[in-house]
Enzyme design. Sequence first.
Site, PDB file in Angstrom:
ATOM      1  N   HIS A 111       0.856  -1.106  -0.269  1.00 33.40           N
ATOM      2  CA  HIS A 111       0.368   0.156   0.371  1.00 33.40           C
ATOM      3  C   HIS A 111       0.469   1.456  -0.358  1.00 33.40           C
ATOM      4  CE1 HIS A 111      -3.259   1.983   0.652  1.00 33.40           C
ATOM      5  NE2 HIS A 111      -3.023   2.799   1.847  1.00 33.40           N
TER       6      HIS A 111
ATOM      7  N   LYS B 196     -10.631  -9.193   5.150  1.00 34.09           N
ATOM      8  CA  LYS B 196     -11.280  -9.211   4.836  1.00 34.09           C
ATOM      9  C   LYS B 196     -11.637  -7.060   4.577  1.00 34.09           C
ATOM     10  CE  LYS B 196     -16.407  -9.083   5.379  1.00 34.09           C
ATOM     11  NZ  LYS B 196     -17.259  -9.569   5.789  1.00 34.09           N
TER      12      LYS B 196
ATOM     13  N   ASP C 162     -50.537  12.028  -1.229  1.00 31.88           N
ATOM     14  CA  ASP C 162     -50.490  10.330  -1.099  1.00 31.88           C
ATOM     15  C   ASP C 162     -49.890   9.667  -1.973  1.00 31.88           C
ATOM     16  OD1 ASP C 162     -51.233   7.387   0.049  1.00 31.88           O
ATOM     17  OD2 ASP C 162     -52.221   8.096   1.080  1.00 31.88           O
TER      18      ASP C 162
ATOM     19  N   SER D 266     -32.030  -2.672   8.679  1.00 33.38           N
ATOM     20  CA  SER D 266     -31.399  -4.107   9.201  1.00 33.38           C
ATOM     21  C   SER D 266     -32.397  -5.461   9.459  1.00 33.38           C
ATOM     22  CB  SER D 266     -30.599  -3.023  10.489  1.00 33.38           C
ATOM     23  OG  SER D 266     -31.652  -2.294  11.080  1.00 33.38           O
ATOM     24  N   GLU D 267     -33.364  -4.712   9.858  1.00 36.19           N
ATOM     25  CA  GLU D 267     -34.750  -5.905   9.850  1.00 36.19           C
ATOM     26  C   GLU D 267     -34.624  -7.271   9.554  1.00 36.19           C
ATOM     27  OE1 GLU D 267     -37.320  -6.382  11.990  1.00 36.19           O
ATOM     28  OE2 GLU D 267     -37.353  -4.354  13.172  1.00 36.19           O
TER      29      GLU D 267
ATOM     30  N   ASN E  51     -30.222   1.568  12.937  1.00 38.76           N
ATOM     31  CA  ASN E  51     -31.252   2.175  14.684  1.00 38.76           C
ATOM     32  C   ASN E  51     -30.844   3.668  14.315  1.00 38.76           C
ATOM     33  OD1 ASN E  51     -31.053  -0.469  15.381  1.00 38.76           O
ATOM     34  ND2 ASN E  51     -32.600   0.175  15.878  1.00 38.76           N
TER      35      ASN E  51
ATOM     36  N   LEU F 230     -39.449  -1.757  30.031  1.00 34.39           N
ATOM     37  CA  LEU F 230     -37.586  -2.219  29.130  1.00 34.39           C
ATOM     38  C   LEU F 230     -38.463  -4.078  28.741  1.00 34.39           C
ATOM     39  CD1 LEU F 230     -35.202  -1.875  31.649  1.00 34.39           C
ATOM     40  CD2 LEU F 230     -36.069  -0.521  29.589  1.00 34.39           C
TER      41      LEU F 230
ATOM     42  N   GLN G 113     -32.885  -6.170  27.322  1.00 34.30           N
ATOM     43  CA  GLN G 113     -31.599  -7.007  26.942  1.00 34.30           C
ATOM     44  C   GLN G 113     -30.705  -7.115  25.013  1.00 34.30           C
ATOM     45  OE1 GLN G 113     -29.189  -7.013  29.615  1.00 34.30           O
ATOM     46  NE2 GLN G 113     -31.182  -6.685  30.505  1.00 34.30           N
TER      47      GLN G 113
ATOM     48  N   ARG H 263     -28.200  -7.067  17.024  1.00 34.54           N
ATOM     49  CA  ARG H 263     -28.244  -6.182  15.101  1.00 34.54           C
ATOM     50  C   ARG H 263     -26.691  -5.599  15.466  1.00 34.54           C
ATOM     51  NH1 ARG H 263     -33.403  -4.002  14.664  1.00 34.54           N
ATOM     52  NH2 ARG H 263     -34.654  -6.093  14.736  1.00 34.54           N
TER      53      ARG H 263
END
EC number: 2.1.2.13
Length: 660
Positions: free
Chosen positions: A104, A137, A368, A433-434, A492, A527, A532, A619
Site C-alpha cells: 500500500h 477482509k 399520498d 437492518s430488519e 437504528n 423494558l 437486553q 443487530r
Amino acid sequence: MKAVIFAYHDMGCQGVQAVLDAGYEIAAIFTHADNPAENTFFGSVSRLAAGLGIPVYAPDNVNHPIWVDRIAELAPDIIFSFYYRNLLSEEILHLAPAGAFNLHGSLLPAYRGRAPLNWVLVNGESETGVTLHRMVKRADAGEIVASQRVAIAQDDVALTLHHKLCQAARQLLNSILPTMKCGDIPSVPQRESDATYYGRRRPEDGLIDWHKPVSTVHNLVRAVAAPWPGAFSYNGSQKFTIWSSRICPDAQGALPGSVISVSPLRVACADGALEIITGQAGDGITVQGSQLAQTLGLVAGARLNRPPATSGKRRIRVLILGVNGFIGNHLTERLLNEENYEVYGMDIGSNAISRFLLHPRFHFVEGDISIHSEWIEYHVKKCDVVLPLVAIATPIEYTRNPLRVFELDFEENLRIIRYCVKYRKRVVFPSTSEVYGMCTDASFDEDKSNLIVGPVNKPRWIYSVSKQLLDRVIWAYGEKEGLRFTLFRPFNWMGPRLDSLNAARIGSSRAITQLILNLVEGTPIKLIDGGQQKRCFTDIRDGIEALFRIIVNEGDRCDGKIINIGNPDNEASIQELATLLLDSFDKHPLRCHFPPFAGFQVVESRSYYGKGYQDVAHRKPSIDNARRCLGWEPSIAMRDTVEETLDFFLRSVDVAERAS
C-alpha cells in the site's frame, strides 16, 4: 515458495521483479486490461509477464468462483498484491498457507483507501511511505509486515513522489521478501485509533477554490499535476489547467480569484497569491504563465470563477417520497446545502420540512403515494435520482396492521421501482437492518450474511420480508434490465425530528421516543423482556452523510451495491440506552419542569406488542462496504446523539404541558 501475484501499474512491475529476484516461483500473474480513457503513462504488468514467460490473466471479476477454483488449482504458498485495483475475496485470501500480502502506498494505518499518493500532497504532508501488510477482509487493515518512510520535498509533485514511492517499494521488498521466503513474517497490528480513510479522486476534484489558503491551492496543483488530470479554473466559460505553481505570500489586498498581475501571472487566494508558472488553456499546449494570461485575455483585476451555470451540468434533481419523514427531512437539508441539487418531494404532511417550503430549489406537494400515482410517475421521469422513503417502520404496527404494512411497504414501493425501470432512473432504496432478522453472525455482512426470519404465524416479520422481497426484486431488475440501484440499510438512526411524542403516546414510535415520553410524563420506563436486546445506534448526521455520498456516487462505486449504514462502536442494550437517557435527562436544564422519574418496569414482549411479536437479540453491522464505496466512517458518540435527541423532544413540549 510458489506465489500468485495480483499487480498493476509501475508498482506492480516493481513488485513482480522483486519477487522474482528473491527467488520465488511465480505460478501466475493477474492484472487489469488498460482503460482506453485512462492516461497509461505507467509500465505494463501484462507485457512484463509475457516477456518473462509467466501466465498472465485479466479477468473482469477475479472473485468469480471459476477464477477462485483456477487459483486454487495453482496451489500458491503465498499471494502478493501490488497495486491491484480490486479487493480480493476471503476465498482467495485463504488459498495461500503463508498468507496474502498487499503493498500500500502510505504509512498505514494513515491514508487507507484510494489514491494515497495524491491525498498526501493535497493535505500538505511532509512524509509518506509504503507498507507491506497482511490482507484481511477489510481493505488496508491487516497486520503490518514492513514499511519504509519517504520524505516529501516542497517541490515534489505527484509524478516525482510516485517515482520515490516506487524506489522505496523496491528497497522494502528487496529487504523483506527473502525473510518471508524463509517463513519469518513479522506482524504488527495496526492501531485503529490512528486509521484514516480516503476515497477515490475524480478529475472534477481538481477544480480550484480561490477562497482557500494559497498553500491549499498550491498543494492541489502539486497533487494532480501531469500526468494526472490537473488543477483547473475558469475565466468566463474558458477552462484552463495549472500544471505548476509557487506560493507568493502577498495578495496585495485583492479579492480571492482576482488576477494581481499577468507577468508573472499571479492570482489572489484567501491569504496570499498563487503564481502560475505553467498552464494550458482548454485542450491547447502547455505554456508559461504570462503566455497563458495572454491566451486567456486576462488583465490585472480580472476575476476567475467557478464554471458558469450555462456551461456546466444542470442541477441534479432528486425525488424524495416521504420527504417529511425522519430521513427525508434531514436528507433534504443536506442536499439543499449543495448548490447543484434540486429536491422534489411528496408527503402527507409538512411539519418537519416547513423550514424549506420557501427555498427556491425545494418543490413540495402534499399527497399520498397510494393516490397520486400520476404525479409520482411524472416526477420519476423528470428527476435523476429517486428515493422511495415511505414505509411503516415501527414494530407495533407490524403486529397491529400486517396487511397495511405489506400494501404500503411492498406493493406501493414496487410500483415506484417499476417506474424507475421504465424511465431508466437511478433508485436509492431504503432497505432495513430488519432484513437480517435473527441472523446469528457477530456482525451482519450485506453480501454474505443469511437473512433469517421467524414462522408465518409471527406477523412481526411482515416488514422484514416485504423489504427483503423488494431488495431481491430490485436486484433482479438490475441484473436483467439494467436498473441502476443502491440499497442502503440503516441501523437504528437517531436524532432530532426522529418522530413525535404523540406517536409514542399511541405506541407507534421508535424506542428512544417512547423512553423520552415516559420521562416527560413521569411514567415507568418499560423494558421489553428486560431490555437486553442490543442495537447499534447511529447519529442521523453520520447516517445522512453516508446517504449523501451514495447519492453523489463517486466513480459509480455505489451502483449495484448494498450498503449497511450504522455505527458498530455504538452498540448498547435497550436497558443501557434507557440508563444513558435518564442520566442526560437528570442533567438537562429543563429537568425541573418534568415529573420525578417513575422507575423501570420489566414487561413481556407478548403483553406489549401482542402474540405475533418475536424479538432479535442483537443487530450489529459490518460497514466494510460503506468504508470502501463511500470513504465513510461514523464518528459521533452515542451519548452526544442521545443528548441532542432528548434536548429536541424536551424543547418541543410546550410550557403548559410541562407544568401539567
